[in-house]
Enzyme design. Structure first.
Site, short mmCIF file in Angstrom:
data_model
loop_
_atom_site.label_atom_id
_atom_site.label_comp_id
_atom_site.label_asym_id
_atom_site.label_seq_id
_atom_site.Cartn_x
_atom_site.Cartn_y
_atom_site.Cartn_z
N CYS A 113 45.23 62.55 20.87
CA CYS A 113 46.61 63.00 20.99
C CYS A 113 47.20 63.59 19.71
O CYS A 113 48.18 64.33 19.76
CB CYS A 113 47.49 61.85 21.47
SG CYS A 113 46.91 61.10 23.00
N HIS A 241 54.28 63.95 19.88
CA HIS A 241 53.32 63.93 20.97
C HIS A 241 54.04 63.48 22.24
O HIS A 241 54.77 62.47 22.23
CB HIS A 241 52.16 62.99 20.65
CG HIS A 241 51.34 62.65 21.85
ND1 HIS A 241 50.83 63.62 22.69
CD2 HIS A 241 50.96 61.45 22.38
CE1 HIS A 241 50.17 63.03 23.67
NE2 HIS A 241 50.23 61.72 23.50
N ASN A 271 51.51 63.73 30.02
CA ASN A 271 50.80 63.58 28.75
C ASN A 271 49.58 64.49 28.77
O ASN A 271 48.61 64.24 29.49
CB ASN A 271 50.39 62.11 28.57
CG ASN A 271 49.67 61.85 27.26
OD1 ASN A 271 49.14 62.76 26.63
ND2 ASN A 271 49.64 60.60 26.86
#
Length: 315
Positions: A113, A241, A271
């Site tokens: 990530c 993020h 995500n």
């Protein structure tokens, strides 16, 4: 040595959209359960005929077009991804081939990530050291392919997409447009976010990640601002993020960026791992929500319990 700057961004998402109601027909969940816990309403999902390098190439082509450049102008391609099933040629080489580049250096980075902010720092370092003049930096992930669609705690999170940035050297009298990176990890807690097995599957310890992100990361993000010579109050935007709205909002508040636009692309995209930061930033710029030259905090975190952040000047 000279500084570098981001000159343009681009993003790409697959056409198929998966809503919370769609997920409710697949697993024991509901729109209310998902939005109250993670803030996500929709996510884009790539098909079996849309590999990671295709997503990445689309985003890269858009970034180059926005910069008014051709593929031949690039001498370094960096692709941040953790969902590349094929190992060689790597994703960067496949992207270079798709775009018809001549002879760039090609490297993949797997920092999950926080991959894009690691890759952006690597490009900045390469330009500063004189080993590259112009880089195409891409974050691309196909998280839906590694999701466990029977696990309602993780399958509701993920989406697919790519975001790209063009990085080039600053003019001699120009101030650097990419600030110093602050990066690190918590290796002993790396098990909290995993992509393991055959076939690989995404799993995480949600509460551990939540506590780490909301308590340990805000002071680190403020240190990123200090290294760039910018106060949190001066930030025009904060692009974290896009993991979970319940992480993004408290972290942004604790940073103290009271005048900043806070990226919340997770609501529409889920995500998307390494793609999330460049994709969210590209959309903010596309909508005209950040002025050119304004300071923007980019801060990636997640898998490996790693993190990396820098302040950039908006192209």
């Amino acid at each position: 040595m000279t500084g570098s700057r981001v000159v343009a961004l681009g993003h790409y998402q697959p056409a198929k959209v998966l809503t919370n109601d769609d997920l409710a027909a697949m697993v024991d969940t509901s729109d209310e359960w998902i939005t109250s816990r993670v803030g996500i309403r929709t996510r884009h999902v790539a098909g079996p005929d849309e590999p990671v390098d295709e997503l990445a190439a689309h985003a890269g082509a858009k970034a180059l077009a926005a910069a008014g450049l051709t593929p031949a102008d690039v001498d370094l391609v960096l692709v941040a991804t953790s969902t590349a099933i094929n190992r060689s040629p790597n994703m960067a080489a496949r992207v270079a081939a798709r775009l018809g580049m001549k002879s760039p250096a090609v490297m993949d980075l797997n920092v999950v990530c926080s991959g894009f902010t690691h890759a952006l720092a690597t490009a900045d370092h390469a330009v500063r050291a004189g080993s590259a003049t112009r880089a195409l930096v891409i974050g691309a992930d196909k998280m839906a392919e590694i999701a466990d669609w029977a696990d309602r705690t993780t399958c509701v999170l993920v989406g697919d997409g790519a975001g790209a940035a063009v990085v080039e050297a600053c003019a001699d009298a120009e101030e650097p447009g990419i600030g110093p990176v602050l990066w690190g990890s918590v290796p002993e807690m790396g098990h909290a976010v995993r992509i393991e097995g055959t076939p690989p599957r995404f799993a995480q310890e949600g509460q551990s990640v939540y506590r780490w992100a909301t308590t340990q990361l805000p002071p680190i993000a403020r240190q990123v601002c200090e290294r760039a010579g910018v106060t949190p109050e001066e930030l025009a935007a904060v692009v974290l993020h896009q993991a979970n709205l319940r992480i993004i909002e408290p972290v942004a508040q604790k940073i103290g960026a009271v005048n900043a636009v806070i990226a919340r692309d997770v609501v529409d995209s889920g995500n998307t791992s390494a793609a999330s930061i460049p994709m969210a930033l590209s959309k903010l710029i596309e909508r005209g929500e950040i002025e050119s030259g304004a300071p923007v905090l980019l801060f990636g975190f997640g898998g490996n319990l790693s993190y990396a952040g820098q302040v950039i000047r908006c192209p």
